[in-house]
Design an enzyme around this catalytic site. Structure first.
Site, PDB file in Angstrom:
ATOM      1  N   CYS A  72       7.020  27.033   3.891  1.00  0.00           N
ATOM      2  CA  CYS A  72       6.821  25.559   3.839  1.00  0.00           C
ATOM      3  C   CYS A  72       5.921  25.323   2.532  1.00  0.00           C
ATOM      4  CB  CYS A  72       6.672  24.575   4.945  1.00  0.00           C
ATOM      5  SG  CYS A  72       7.141  22.848   4.657  1.00  0.00           S
ATOM      6  N   HIS A  82      10.782  26.406   8.524  1.00  0.00           N
ATOM      7  CA  HIS A  82      10.178  26.934   9.539  1.00  0.00           C
ATOM      8  C   HIS A  82      10.955  27.908  10.388  1.00  0.00           C
ATOM      9  CE1 HIS A  82       6.245  24.546   8.739  1.00  0.00           C
ATOM     10  NE2 HIS A  82       7.557  23.370   8.722  1.00  0.00           N
ATOM     11  N   GLU A 123       9.417  29.796  12.655  1.00  0.00           N
ATOM     12  CA  GLU A 123       8.812  30.238  13.673  1.00  0.00           C
ATOM     13  C   GLU A 123       9.219  29.110  14.756  1.00  0.00           C
ATOM     14  OE1 GLU A 123       6.075  27.172  11.303  1.00  0.00           O
ATOM     15  OE2 GLU A 123       7.722  29.037  10.734  1.00  0.00           O
TER      16      GLU A 123
END
EC number: 6.3.5.2
Length: 506
Positions: free
Chosen positions: A80, A162, A164
């Site tokens: 990002c 993202h 994650e």
């Protein structure tokens, strides 16, 4: 230990990057975006990850970093804001998007990445976009909004979403591609390895002759710490103190003390309940209560051992989420609340501090405990805060309120165990609210306390969702509590996730 360095630019998801890498067996640690380049070089990381963040690379005062220096150390991944920073500093162009991309979106990969499908559901949260990639870089994925979603160059991978977060499909595969495909890192972070590393670290820090004082709380973290140190140093050098601070659950002190003796800890029980309750008198602010409890703990410890012994260290079960929640980040994170193992300690300690599991998440601590041979029933107790019931009695703590809370909590937890729900829940407890309501019990008017039930699911305490009990369970537990516990005439259930709330109310 060699692993991955994650530089935090202020994203609320930074900790999840570390969490996901560790789940796959790759050691990782988080540092400020300002962490010195030479310190990174000394660590010789397999890879460096630049986290997301709330800023624009063009804003005055936005967090910056010389990414060219980082590329000379190891492969770099940008997430990002990290992708925008790489683009901006390496000669590409970043602009403000006409329409912000936020939440669930889809990206299409033009160049295949191992384990990731051509069309991927992802979680985005950004207002700036890459308009032009740096020279030598290739755009390898685009969003449905026709913006670059990923790019790759020599030793660099960057994504505008993202990987994650759980909302991103195949996010773990993308991180694994960076860790193994680009960085060639071995997946060697596991419980046996962790145990060996922490035993050696404890031996090196404490030395060959110093003794350690361990404050036991009855919870998993301090129990694992005491067991680890006993393994590393020997029981004769590890002096455990289990304090009855008057803030434990019903019958907990006696039961836990017996279990400590059973697993071979060198432990002494101390009844200091009057000291704690006296110190808490008149205090209603949660921060004040936490810090008061931390101060009294140290005072009690100071009186609880033979000062002729060469005790130089105080051990605590501080975890990585505790540290994260207690430290403000320049990149944008803010202090949520001081943790009793961090901010609650007085500045002038007479002992040095040793925190063996400070860099571990809760599930890693449990895995470590199993590796150390601790029984399952001790490892899978629900987390219990160091300040105990003091932060579950909102407002001032009194003996009367504590008794009400202990009885109600016992009813609640007993029902969870009886119905086979206890092990499905990360943490469950009762909270006594500082309000009373009118009720009717036995044809008489009552004016008694409101009790809140809390139950959450989580994997590491960083985020949590409220547990979806069946309505019949809530009905029956509410009836049991209002019938059995004198002083409660209303029960409510907390349906707040983390974020926006924290797991504990105070």
């Amino acid at each position: 230990m060699r692993g991955f360095v994650i530089l935090d630019f202020g994203s609320q998801f930074t900790q999840l990057i570390a969490r996901r890498l560790r789940e796959m067996g790759f050691y990782s640690e988080i540092h400020s975006f300002e962490y010195p380049t030479e310190e990174i070089r000394k660590k010789n990381p397999y890879g460096i990850i630049l986290s997301g963040g709330p800023n624009s690379v063009y804003e005055a005062g936005s967090p910056q970093r010389n990414v060219a220096e980082l590329r000379n150390i190891s492969p770099v991944m940008g997430v990002c804001y990290g992708m925008q920073l790489l683009t901006h500093q390496l000669g590409g162009k970043v602009t403000r998007a006409e329409h912000r991309e936020y939440g669930l979106n889809y990206v299409t990969w033009s160049s295949p990445v191992q384990g990731v499908p051509e069309r991927q559901k992802v979680w985005m949260s950004h207002g700036d976009v890459v308009e032009k990639a740096p020279e030598g870089f290739k755009i390898i994925a685009n969003s449905d909004g026709h913006h670059p979603a990923a790019m790759q160059g020599p030793g660099v991978l960057a994504v505008q979403f993202h990987p994650e977060v759980a909302h991103t499909d195949h996010g773990m595969d993308l991180l694994k591609y960076f860790a193994q495909g680009m960085c060639k890192a071995p997946a060697d972070w596991d419980a046996p390895h962790i145990k060996d590393i922490l035993i050696k670290e404890a031996q090196d820090k404490v030395g060959p002759t110093d003794h350690v004082l361990v404050g036991l709380s009855g919870g998993v973290d301090s129990t694992v710490v005491a067991t680890l140190l006993t393994k590393a140093l020997g029981a004769e050098r590890v002096h455990c103190v289990f304090v009855d601070n008057g803030l434990l659950r019903k019958n907990e002190y006696e039961a836990v003390l017996e279990s400590y003796h059973r697993i071979g800890l060198n432990v002494r029980g101390v009844d200091a309940s009057e000291e704690f309750l006296s110190a808490l008198q008149g205090k209603s602010d949660p921060e004040d209560k936490r810090k008061t409890i931390g101060r009294v703990f140290i005072e009690v410890f100071d009186k609880s051992y033979d000062h002729k012994l060469p005790i130089k260290w105080l051990a605590q079960g501080t975890l990585y989420p505790d540290v994260i929640e207690s430290v403000s980040s320049v990149g944008g994170s803010v202090t949520i609340k001081s943790h009793h193992n961090v901010g609650g300690l007085p500045e002038k300690m007479k002992l040095g501090l040793v925190e063996p599991v400070r860099e571990l998440f809760k599930d890693e601590v449990r895995a470590l405990g199993a590796q150390l041979g601790l029984p399952k029933e001790m490892l899978w107790r629900h987390p219990f805060p160091g300040p105990g019931l003091a932060i579950r009695v909102l407002g001032e703590v009194t003996k009367e309120k504590l008794q009400i809370l202990k009885e109600a909590d016992d009813v609640y937890i007993s029902e969870l165990r009886r119905r086979g729900l206890y092990e499905k829940i990360w943490q469950a407890f009762c909270v006594l609210l500082p309000v009373k309501t009118v009720g009717v019990q036995g044809d008489s008017r009552t004016y008694d306390h409101v009790l809140a039930l809390r139950a959450v699911t989580s994997s590491d305490g960083m985020t949590a969702d409220w547990y979806p009990f069946e309505f019949q369970f809530l009905r029956e537990v509410s009836n049991l509590i209002t019938n059995k516990v004198k002083g409660v005439n209303r029960v409510v259930y907390d349906v707040t996730s983390k974020p926006p709330g924290t797991i504990e109310w105070e």
